[in-house]
Design a protein around this motif. Structure first.
Motif, PDB file in Angstrom:
ATOM      1  N   GLN A 192    -100.210  -7.466 -53.156  1.00  0.00           N
ATOM      2  CA  GLN A 192    -100.721  -8.407 -52.167  1.00  0.00           C
ATOM      3  C   GLN A 192    -101.617  -7.752 -51.120  1.00  0.00           C
ATOM      4  OE1 GLN A 192    -100.637 -11.615 -52.507  1.00  0.00           O
ATOM      5  NE2 GLN A 192    -101.826 -11.934 -50.636  1.00  0.00           N
ATOM      6  N   PRO A 193    -101.210  -6.648 -50.475  1.00  0.00           N
ATOM      7  CA  PRO A 193    -102.137  -5.996 -49.536  1.00  0.00           C
ATOM      8  C   PRO A 193    -103.440  -5.547 -50.202  1.00  0.00           C
ATOM      9  CG  PRO A 193     -99.912  -5.192 -49.200  1.00  0.00           C
ATOM     10  CD  PRO A 193     -99.881  -6.012 -50.451  1.00  0.00           C
ATOM     11  N   GLY A 232    -112.925  -1.157 -54.944  1.00  0.00           N
ATOM     12  CA  GLY A 232    -111.948  -0.868 -53.897  1.00  0.00           C
ATOM     13  C   GLY A 232    -110.527  -1.087 -54.369  1.00  0.00           C
ATOM     14  N   ALA A 233    -110.287  -2.190 -55.077  1.00  0.00           N
ATOM     15  CA  ALA A 233    -108.951  -2.473 -55.593  1.00  0.00           C
ATOM     16  C   ALA A 233    -108.507  -1.401 -56.585  1.00  0.00           C
ATOM     17  CB  ALA A 233    -108.928  -3.853 -56.239  1.00  0.00           C
ATOM     18  N   ASP A 234    -109.427  -0.943 -57.429  1.00  0.00           N
ATOM     19  CA  ASP A 234    -109.118   0.123 -58.381  1.00  0.00           C
ATOM     20  C   ASP A 234    -108.735   1.402 -57.649  1.00  0.00           C
ATOM     21  OD1 ASP A 234    -108.826   1.347 -60.836  1.00  0.00           O
ATOM     22  OD2 ASP A 234    -110.960   1.732 -61.119  1.00  0.00           O
ATOM     23  N   PRO A 268    -110.595   5.661 -45.562  1.00  0.00           N
ATOM     24  CA  PRO A 268    -110.698   4.641 -46.615  1.00  0.00           C
ATOM     25  C   PRO A 268    -109.413   4.418 -47.391  1.00  0.00           C
ATOM     26  CG  PRO A 268    -112.661   5.997 -46.601  1.00  0.00           C
ATOM     27  CD  PRO A 268    -111.680   6.651 -45.650  1.00  0.00           C
ATOM     28  N   ILE A 269    -108.543   5.414 -47.438  1.00  0.00           N
ATOM     29  CA  ILE A 269    -107.318   5.271 -48.219  1.00  0.00           C
ATOM     30  C   ILE A 269    -106.287   4.402 -47.504  1.00  0.00           C
ATOM     31  CG2 ILE A 269    -105.870   7.203 -47.418  1.00  0.00           C
ATOM     32  CD1 ILE A 269    -105.712   7.996 -50.455  1.00  0.00           C
ATOM     33  N   PHE A 270    -106.486   4.191 -46.197  1.00  0.00           N
ATOM     34  CA  PHE A 270    -105.530   3.399 -45.411  1.00  0.00           C
ATOM     35  C   PHE A 270    -105.879   1.926 -45.532  1.00  0.00           C
ATOM     36  CE2 PHE A 270    -103.805   1.225 -41.823  1.00  0.00           C
ATOM     37  CZ  PHE A 270    -102.627   1.875 -41.513  1.00  0.00           C
ATOM     38  N   ILE A 271    -104.900   1.115 -45.945  1.00  0.00           N
ATOM     39  CA  ILE A 271    -105.093  -0.329 -45.957  1.00  0.00           C
ATOM     40  C   ILE A 271    -103.944  -1.000 -45.224  1.00  0.00           C
ATOM     41  CG2 ILE A 271    -106.493  -0.367 -48.042  1.00  0.00           C
ATOM     42  CD1 ILE A 271    -104.092  -1.346 -49.588  1.00  0.00           C
ATOM     43  N   ALA A 272    -104.282  -1.999 -44.438  1.00  0.00           N
ATOM     44  CA  ALA A 272    -103.285  -2.727 -43.669  1.00  0.00           C
ATOM     45  C   ALA A 272    -102.281  -3.384 -44.593  1.00  0.00           C
ATOM     46  CB  ALA A 272    -103.979  -3.780 -42.801  1.00  0.00           C
ATOM     47  N   GLY A 273    -101.011  -3.345 -44.184  1.00  0.00           N
ATOM     48  CA  GLY A 273     -99.961  -3.986 -44.953  1.00  0.00           C
ATOM     49  C   GLY A 273     -99.337  -3.109 -46.013  1.00  0.00           C
ATOM     50  N   GLN A 274     -99.882  -1.914 -46.224  1.00  0.00           N
ATOM     51  CA  GLN A 274     -99.345  -1.034 -47.261  1.00  0.00           C
ATOM     52  C   GLN A 274     -99.179   0.398 -46.786  1.00  0.00           C
ATOM     53  OE1 GLN A 274    -100.362  -1.183 -51.601  1.00  0.00           O
ATOM     54  NE2 GLN A 274    -101.562   0.621 -51.129  1.00  0.00           N
ATOM     55  N   SER A 275    -100.213   0.959 -46.176  1.00  0.00           N
ATOM     56  CA  SER A 275    -100.207   2.376 -45.827  1.00  0.00           C
ATOM     57  C   SER A 275     -99.338   2.637 -44.603  1.00  0.00           C
ATOM     58  CB  SER A 275    -101.631   2.856 -45.568  1.00  0.00           C
ATOM     59  OG  SER A 275    -102.449   2.631 -46.681  1.00  0.00           O
ATOM     60  N   ARG A 276     -98.761   3.830 -44.578  1.00  0.00           N
ATOM     61  CA  ARG A 276     -97.960   4.255 -43.437  1.00  0.00           C
ATOM     62  C   ARG A 276     -98.791   5.181 -42.553  1.00  0.00           C
ATOM     63  NH1 ARG A 276     -93.196   7.315 -46.113  1.00  0.00           N
ATOM     64  NH2 ARG A 276     -94.901   7.939 -47.470  1.00  0.00           N
ATOM     65  N   GLU A 277     -98.607   5.061 -41.245  1.00  0.00           N
ATOM     66  CA  GLU A 277     -99.220   6.010 -40.322  1.00  0.00           C
ATOM     67  C   GLU A 277     -98.299   7.219 -40.253  1.00  0.00           C
ATOM     68  OE1 GLU A 277    -100.674   4.635 -36.607  1.00  0.00           O
ATOM     69  OE2 GLU A 277    -101.143   2.635 -37.350  1.00  0.00           O
TER      70      GLU A 277
END
Length: 295
Positions: free
Chosen positions: A199-200, A229-231, A272-281
């Protein structure tokens, strides 16, 4: 793999570092499938990285700029600094290094080693745009041979190597440095693999496509950029994490003296590897180490 001619060294250019990211991003998007070696598995990474930087990350440079600038200032000698970049996602790390050196009126000499032709050719285009020449080595970094450098900059690179290959790479960086030269590393330590929640990824793909349309890209191209991007976000490119204790052993085995290791910030959401809703800070380590003279 081959290396560029040894006389391909950096030359003076204008003080402003103008990174023509739109042209460089389009080059990687169009050519990564051809230039990236299939067995390296880096095609999705290099095809999307610069496009995401351009369209949704405000062309952000890599994190840790102030730390890297301080290390380069310390490593410079006689108003010059010969810098080896140990791998690069695109041209952003070179731009960061050039900005840091020129802000301190230090003449840069750029050496880049990476096994991927996409990154090498992006930086060749960048150098041409600046009126410079970089010393470009397309090779496995563990096999790198070059004239000694004052500093090595390694940014978020170590975890892309299999664990058994990491010592040989750190050893090669030590060999490239002059005695007293500095390793300036900005690296996530003790961090596991990312999750890949559909989903994210779907939501961020839509944001990327929307940004591409807003930039004037035709709809078929915008959809292709979104798919790239999705890939990228759906793939795992890193291997096992590097615990801090293991990293310190790698440095000691290669003859480095640790000067400092700190965790000054969380992982930048501008990557670029950070996406909201999935990646951790997650904290990133800022490491400064000196190559000790051989005994």
């Amino acid at each position: 793999m081959t290396t560029s001619p040894p006389d391909e060294t950096s030359q003076a250019a204008t003080p402003a570092t103008d990174e023509p990211l739109e042209r460089l991003a389009r080059f990687a998007f169009d050519w990564a499938d051809t230039l990236c070696e299939p067995d390296h598995g880096c095609g999705p990474y290099h095809r999307a990285w610069s496009m995401i930087r351009l369209l949704t990350k405000n062309s952000a440079l890599p994190a840790g700029g102030a730390f890297i600038a301080d290390g380069l200032h310390r490593a410079a000698s006689g108003g010059r600094c010969r810098v080896l970049l140990a791998g690069a996602a695109d041209t952003g790390l070179v731009a960061l290094v050039l900005n840091a050196l020129r802000a301190q009126e230090i003449e840069p000499e750029i050496v880049l080693a990476d096994r991927c032709a996409t990154t090498i050719e992006q930086n060749r285009l960048f150098a041409r745009h600046l009126g410079m020449r970089f010393e470009l080595h397309r090779c496995d970094i563990s096999a790198l041979t070059c004239r000694p450098v004052d500093a090595v900059v390694m940014h978020s690179f170590l975890n892309f190597l299999p664990v058994p290959a990491r010592q040989a790479m750190i050893d090669a960086l030590a060999r490239a440095l002059r005695p007293g030269g500095l390793l300036i590393a900005h690296q996530r330590l003790d961090v596991g693999r990312r999750k890949h929640d559909p989903q994210p990824i779907k939501e961020n793909r839509a944001l990327l496509e929307s940004a591409a349309r807003a930039r004037g890209y035709p709809d078929p191209l915008a959809r292709a950029i979104g798919a790239a991007g999705a890939d990228f976000w759906s793939n795992s490119f890193a291997h096992a994490p590097t615990p801090e204790a293991e990293f310190l052993v790698l440095l000691a085995n290669a003859g480095f003296n640790l000067i400092s290791l700190s965790r000054p910030q969380a992982a930048a959401t501008s990557s670029p590897i950070f996406i909201a809703g999935q990646s951790r800070e997650t904290p990133q380590a800022a490491i400064l180490a000196e190559r000790m003279p051989p005994r």
